[in-house]
Design a protein around this motif. Structure first.
Motif, PDB file in Angstrom:
ATOM      1  N   MET A 185       0.624  -1.017   0.195  1.00  0.00           N
ATOM      2  CA  MET A 185       0.406   0.115   0.169  1.00  0.00           C
ATOM      3  C   MET A 185       1.277   1.566  -0.546  1.00  0.00           C
ATOM      4  O   MET A 185       2.032   1.886   1.046  1.00  0.00           O
ATOM      5  CB  MET A 185      -0.477   0.146   0.863  1.00  0.00           C
ATOM      6  CG  MET A 185      -2.393   1.410   1.177  1.00  0.00           C
ATOM      7  SD  MET A 185      -3.176   1.699   2.055  1.00  0.00           S
ATOM      8  CE  MET A 185      -1.984   2.072   3.690  1.00  0.00           C
TER       9      MET A 185
ATOM     10  N   TYR B  29     -12.554   2.245  -1.091  1.00  0.00           N
ATOM     11  CA  TYR B  29     -10.986   1.461  -2.081  1.00  0.00           C
ATOM     12  C   TYR B  29     -10.273   1.550  -1.716  1.00  0.00           C
ATOM     13  O   TYR B  29      -9.117   0.860  -0.449  1.00  0.00           O
ATOM     14  CB  TYR B  29     -11.132   1.248  -3.452  1.00  0.00           C
ATOM     15  CG  TYR B  29     -10.142   0.515  -4.327  1.00  0.00           C
ATOM     16  CD1 TYR B  29     -11.026  -0.616  -4.297  1.00  0.00           C
ATOM     17  CD2 TYR B  29      -8.784   0.944  -4.397  1.00  0.00           C
ATOM     18  CE1 TYR B  29      -9.770  -2.069  -4.964  1.00  0.00           C
ATOM     19  CE2 TYR B  29      -8.256  -0.214  -4.359  1.00  0.00           C
ATOM     20  CZ  TYR B  29      -8.744  -1.453  -4.937  1.00  0.00           C
ATOM     21  OH  TYR B  29      -7.557  -1.689  -5.855  1.00  0.00           O
ATOM     22  N   ARG B  30      -9.886   3.087  -0.810  1.00  0.00           N
ATOM     23  CA  ARG B  30      -8.473   3.202  -0.111  1.00  0.00           C
ATOM     24  C   ARG B  30      -8.965   3.280   1.567  1.00  0.00           C
ATOM     25  O   ARG B  30      -7.535   2.297   1.342  1.00  0.00           O
ATOM     26  CB  ARG B  30      -8.752   5.457  -0.925  1.00  0.00           C
ATOM     27  CG  ARG B  30      -6.992   5.523   0.921  1.00  0.00           C
ATOM     28  CD  ARG B  30      -5.650   5.316   0.386  1.00  0.00           C
ATOM     29  NE  ARG B  30      -4.603   5.433   0.092  1.00  0.00           N
ATOM     30  CZ  ARG B  30      -3.818   5.525   0.671  1.00  0.00           C
ATOM     31  NH1 ARG B  30      -3.315   3.808  -0.362  1.00  0.00           N
ATOM     32  NH2 ARG B  30      -3.000   5.414   1.410  1.00  0.00           N
TER      33      ARG B  30
ATOM     34  N   ASP C 137      -8.093  -1.084   1.894  1.00  0.00           N
ATOM     35  CA  ASP C 137      -6.798  -0.921   1.171  1.00  0.00           C
ATOM     36  C   ASP C 137      -6.198  -1.013   2.506  1.00  0.00           C
ATOM     37  O   ASP C 137      -5.156  -1.027   3.466  1.00  0.00           O
ATOM     38  CB  ASP C 137      -6.346  -0.090   0.012  1.00  0.00           C
ATOM     39  CG  ASP C 137      -6.247  -0.418  -1.206  1.00  0.00           C
ATOM     40  OD1 ASP C 137      -6.515  -1.245  -1.128  1.00  0.00           O
ATOM     41  OD2 ASP C 137      -5.763  -0.037  -2.292  1.00  0.00           O
TER      42      ASP C 137
ATOM     43  N   ASP D 141      -7.564  -3.337   5.138  1.00  0.00           N
ATOM     44  CA  ASP D 141      -6.818  -4.917   4.881  1.00  0.00           C
ATOM     45  C   ASP D 141      -4.688  -4.977   5.400  1.00  0.00           C
ATOM     46  O   ASP D 141      -4.465  -5.548   5.290  1.00  0.00           O
ATOM     47  CB  ASP D 141      -6.638  -4.626   2.936  1.00  0.00           C
ATOM     48  CG  ASP D 141      -5.625  -5.952   3.059  1.00  0.00           C
ATOM     49  OD1 ASP D 141      -6.404  -6.945   3.071  1.00  0.00           O
ATOM     50  OD2 ASP D 141      -4.478  -5.790   2.172  1.00  0.00           O
ATOM     51  N   ASN D 142      -4.075  -3.687   5.360  1.00  0.00           N
ATOM     52  CA  ASN D 142      -2.741  -2.994   5.130  1.00  0.00           C
ATOM     53  C   ASN D 142      -2.783  -3.539   6.570  1.00  0.00           C
ATOM     54  O   ASN D 142      -1.740  -3.988   7.299  1.00  0.00           O
ATOM     55  CB  ASN D 142      -2.244  -2.219   4.436  1.00  0.00           C
ATOM     56  CG  ASN D 142      -0.625  -1.724   4.991  1.00  0.00           C
ATOM     57  OD1 ASN D 142      -0.036  -2.580   4.164  1.00  0.00           O
ATOM     58  ND2 ASN D 142      -0.260  -0.729   5.559  1.00  0.00           N
TER      59      ASN D 142
ATOM     60  N   THR E  50      -3.883  -5.343  -7.100  1.00  0.00           N
ATOM     61  CA  THR E  50      -4.925  -6.256  -6.766  1.00  0.00           C
ATOM     62  C   THR E  50      -6.004  -6.608  -7.542  1.00  0.00           C
ATOM     63  O   THR E  50      -6.923  -5.875  -7.230  1.00  0.00           O
ATOM     64  CB  THR E  50      -5.377  -6.161  -5.434  1.00  0.00           C
ATOM     65  OG1 THR E  50      -4.088  -5.896  -4.211  1.00  0.00           O
ATOM     66  CG2 THR E  50      -6.417  -7.426  -4.962  1.00  0.00           C
TER      67      THR E  50
END
Length: 383
Positions: free
Chosen positions: A260, A275-276, A279, A282-283, A338
């Motif tokens: 990321m 979406y950001r 990320d 998830d990170n 991804t």
């Protein structure tokens, strides 16, 4: 303090009671779209060379890792193991996965799902997986526990907030219950596991409530048992770690999660901003699980094994390997988006070589296999 047994997400417990852990080796394959799918191929090649592939008791996967795991499971009985090494791994597993990576399947699936009435985006993903990899195979075409490792394909149950496991013996959510010997198409299981939010998610399963084993699960009532809404397995556990950690002593983790990058001016529209945010979540979750895992290895708990990631580097391990892996080249591969988007063959080869190299460094340092094998890139050109 809340009872961990009642929580939808459980952290890795570094103090797990040894009496609950079985001797054996589990391999975890992370998510990350085609990037992870191809990166894991390099790890499989090296694990096969050193004789660890044949010794696996479980393969637990999420998202992009499930695409690779399902192909391996489908072809497991046909692998020609000689002296602990499968001689036809490339023909049966590597080549078909690379062929899929030569096609973009997310963009067309999204457009079709929007424009064609009655056909969802997820339906189109299932059709692509069925057409290019799994055909009409179901979970019952995976090997039994006597024939090979148990393959566990993980998705996230959006209704319960817990993990939904697909396997040959059963599929289950511990809050909803189990269905024994499920005949769910393999393409459907993988589509659920790789239903990246927000666009490819959800994958909806229509089930018969009578098929569940009667027990005391708190959510074993309709609609939880009749219509199951699933999303990417990485939403719950982006390393595919949980179903392995609680069962086996030796844990191997292949992490193809992307890098990321900072955004000096994040987008403000709802779609790109969401979406950001995904990320970032998830990170953070991936980083937390990684830290817990490595801490557990380093502090001498009841587990051993090793971790390697696409964002790792060979110099992080206490061994050297005779392969050139420039950091800038590795970082470029880690930054691959991804997506289920076409990759040039040469780029695929680089990703496979990188997965091979970092797996070689990790296993050489912390979990060498029973076979001493020559170290060389699977494809010319390095990373």
């Amino acid at each position: 303090m809340p009872d961990p047994a009642k929580q939808p997400v459980s952290v890795v417990d570094v103090n797990t009671d040894a009496t609950q852990i079985q001797p054996g080796i589990a391999l975890c394959l992370s998510g990350g779209g085609y990037r992870a799918m191809i990166f894991h191929l390099g790890a499989l090649i090296r694990l096969n060379e050193i004789g660890l592939l044949a010794k696996l008791n479980r393969i637990s996967s999420v998202s992009g890792g499930s695409i690779t795991a399902a192909q391996l499971g489908l072809k497991w009985r046909s692998l020609n193991f000689q002296g602990g090494v499968a001689k036809n791994l490339r023909e049966l597993v590597i080549d078909p996965i690379q062929a899929l990576a030569g096609r973009t399947i997310d963009a067309g699936s999204i457009i079709g799902g929007i424009l064609i009435p009655g056909i969802s985006i997820s339906d189109n993903i299932v059709r692509a997986y069925r057409k290019f990899l799994y055909g009409d195979a179901t979970l019952q075409d995976l090997p039994t526990d006597l024939e090979g490792p148990r393959f566990v394909i993980n998705a996230t149950n959006v209704q319960s907030g817990a993990l939904w496991r697909f396997s040959r013996p059963f599929m289950a959510d511990y809050r909803v219950g189990r269905i024994m010997n499920p005949k769910v198409p393999l393409a459907t299981a993988v589509a659920a596991s790789s239903a990246f939010p927000p666009v490819l998610s959800p994958r909806v399963l229509k089930l018969d409530s009578k098929d569940f084993v009667p027990d005391n699960c708190p959510l074993q009532t309709p609609p939880y048992t009749s219509t199951v809404m699933l999303s990417d397995g990485g939403v719950y556990d982006n390393l595919g770690l949980e179903t392995a950690w609680k069962r086996y002593r030796s844990i191997l983790v292949s992490d193809g999660g992307g890098k990321m990058l900072p955004q000096p001016e994040p987008k403000r529209d709802w779609a790109r901003h969401a979406y950001r945010i995904n990320d970032i979540i998830d990170n953070q979750v991936r980083s937390l699980r990684k830290r817990q895992l490595i801490e557990a290895f380093n502090t001498g708990t009841d587990h051993d094994g090793t971790y390697w990631g696409i964002r790792s580097h060979t110099k992080e391990f206490s061994t050297t390997i005779p392969l050139s892996c420039p950091e800038d080249r590795a970082a470029e591969l880690a930054a691959t988006p991804t997506r289920l988007q076409r990759m040039e063959p040469a780029y695929q080869d680089r990703l496979i070589n990188w997965g091979y190299a970092i797996c070689t460094a990790a296993t050489s340092a912390h979990f060498p296999g029973p076979i001493v094998a020559q170290i060389r890139f699977p494809f010319p050109g390095g990373i």
